[in-house]
Structures are given as structure tokens and as C-alpha cells.
Write a protein that holds these residues in place. Structure first.
Motif, PDB file in Angstrom:
ATOM      1  N   SER A 107     -76.687 -16.442 -11.564  1.00 20.06           N
ATOM      2  CA  SER A 107     -77.228 -15.179 -11.057  1.00 20.06           C
ATOM      3  C   SER A 107     -77.938 -14.547 -12.249  1.00 20.06           C
ATOM      4  CB  SER A 107     -76.100 -14.267 -10.553  1.00 20.06           C
ATOM      5  OG  SER A 107     -75.463 -14.831  -9.434  1.00 20.06           O
TER       6      SER A 107
ATOM      7  N   HIS B 154     -72.676  -9.839 -10.168  1.00 21.07           N
ATOM      8  CA  HIS B 154     -73.333  -9.389 -11.401  1.00 21.07           C
ATOM      9  C   HIS B 154     -74.001 -10.617 -12.015  1.00 21.07           C
ATOM     10  CE1 HIS B 154     -71.487  -5.440 -11.512  1.00 21.07           C
ATOM     11  NE2 HIS B 154     -70.271  -5.968 -11.427  1.00 21.07           N
ATOM     12  N   PRO B 155     -74.889 -10.436 -13.002  1.00 15.97           N
ATOM     13  CA  PRO B 155     -75.442 -11.605 -13.686  1.00 15.97           C
ATOM     14  C   PRO B 155     -74.302 -12.464 -14.253  1.00 15.97           C
ATOM     15  CG  PRO B 155     -76.710  -9.667 -14.250  1.00 15.97           C
ATOM     16  CD  PRO B 155     -75.507  -9.187 -13.479  1.00 15.97           C
TER      17      PRO B 155
ATOM     18  N   GLY C  69     -82.216  -9.837  -5.982  1.00 16.62           N
ATOM     19  CA  GLY C  69     -81.940 -10.561  -7.211  1.00 16.62           C
ATOM     20  C   GLY C  69     -82.680 -11.869  -7.378  1.00 16.62           C
ATOM     21  N   LYS C  70     -82.217 -12.620  -8.393  1.00 19.04           N
ATOM     22  CA  LYS C  70     -82.820 -13.897  -8.757  1.00 19.04           C
ATOM     23  C   LYS C  70     -81.708 -14.878  -9.109  1.00 19.04           C
ATOM     24  CE  LYS C  70     -86.147 -15.855 -12.049  1.00 19.04           C
ATOM     25  NZ  LYS C  70     -87.067 -15.507 -13.159  1.00 19.04           N
TER      26      LYS C  70
ATOM     27  N   GLU D 146     -85.770 -16.055  -5.430  1.00 18.52           N
ATOM     28  CA  GLU D 146     -85.787 -14.607  -5.600  1.00 18.52           C
ATOM     29  C   GLU D 146     -85.619 -13.920  -4.249  1.00 18.52           C
ATOM     30  OE1 GLU D 146     -88.519 -12.923  -8.432  1.00 18.52           O
ATOM     31  OE2 GLU D 146     -89.043 -14.928  -9.141  1.00 18.52           O
TER      32      GLU D 146
ATOM     33  N   THR E 243     -80.046 -12.060 -12.311  1.00 22.57           N
ATOM     34  CA  THR E 243     -79.919 -10.605 -12.189  1.00 22.57           C
ATOM     35  C   THR E 243     -78.780 -10.343 -11.208  1.00 22.57           C
ATOM     36  OG1 THR E 243     -81.421 -10.492 -10.301  1.00 22.57           O
ATOM     37  CG2 THR E 243     -82.424 -10.309 -12.500  1.00 22.57           C
ATOM     38  N   ALA E 244     -78.475  -9.092 -10.935  1.00 21.73           N
ATOM     39  CA  ALA E 244     -77.517  -8.783  -9.870  1.00 21.73           C
ATOM     40  C   ALA E 244     -78.054  -9.388  -8.576  1.00 21.73           C
ATOM     41  CB  ALA E 244     -77.336  -7.283  -9.737  1.00 21.73           C
TER      42      ALA E 244
END
Length: 122
Positions: free
Chosen positions: A92, A41-42, A60-61, A75, A94-95
Motif C-alpha cells: 500500500s 495505512h501505507p 490510494g495506490k 490506483e 499510500t493509504a
């Protein structure tokens, strides 16, 4: 030598109680080489790498910031290497889902790679 197939679940659920999910698919007999899947998860965590890790980001990123403050952003679709000795933060954004391959450098005489791995902090 026995070869076994590896089943990949492209969308494993990330546990709600944890920020990450890990599926280690392979580890050699010495414990020095492993490969698998990781999802998060972020989140942002401090990291200190004793191993070399090759990553293929499939979703994600991610932002990696070294101890001097330099940030690299990756990314989905990017491949990158985090070398042994890297310290800083893994964010993280994003996810995230990634494939990874990890190699522990050769341990000093009298210490096996497996004992080195078990001695490293979580």
C-alpha cells in the motif's frame, strides 16, 4: 430468504494500533464466498493467496509484486483480480481503501471451504 441492507461508511477510521481495517459485509453459508471493505495505512506485506480476490480500489495506490519480481501498479478507480496461487508482496504505497469479493476454490474431498479458510495463516 432474508435480504438485509448494507450500510457503507465511506470513511471508516483505520485503527492507530493496526495498519488495516476490515468490514466483512457478507459471507455465504459455506464460507467460500465473502465481500466487504478493507482499508490500510501505507505498508508492505508478503502474501500467498489460497483464494481468488476481486478488488475495486476506491482510494490510494497499490503495488503487487509476484514471486518472479514482476510489479503491477493500481490506483483509485482500478479494478483487478488476484488469482488463487499468487505469491509475492502487497504494498500500500499510500493509504488505501478497497471493496473486495473473495472466493475460495472448491476444497478437496473431505475438507469444507470453511475449514480450509480457518486453517490458512493470518
Amino acid at each position: 430468504m432474508t435480504i438485509r441492507s448494507i450500510r457503507f461508511d465511506p470513511k471508516p477510521a483505520v485503527e492507530a494500533a493496526s495498519t488495516t481495517t476490515v468490514h466483512e459485509w457478507y459471507q455465504d453459508r459455506t464460507g467460500a464466498f465473502s465481500a466487504g471493505f478493507w482499508a490500510s495505512h501505507p505498508s508492505e506485506i508478503a502474501v500467498s493467496y489460497e483464494e481468488d480476490e476481486f478488488c475495486v480500489l476506491i482510494e490510494g495506490k497499490v503495488e503487487l509484486t509476484d514471486a518472479s519480481g514482476h510489479t503491477e501498479t493500481y490506483e483509485a478507480g482500478a479494478s483487478f483480480l488476484i488469482p488463487s496461487g499468487f505469491t509475492g508482496t502487497w504494498k500500500s504505497v499510500t493509504a488505501v481503501r478497497k471493496f473486495y469479493v473473495v472466493h475460495l476454490p472448491k476444497a478437496p474431498a473431505g475438507q469444507t471451504a470453511a475449514s480450509k479458510a480457518s486453517a490458512s495463516p493470518a
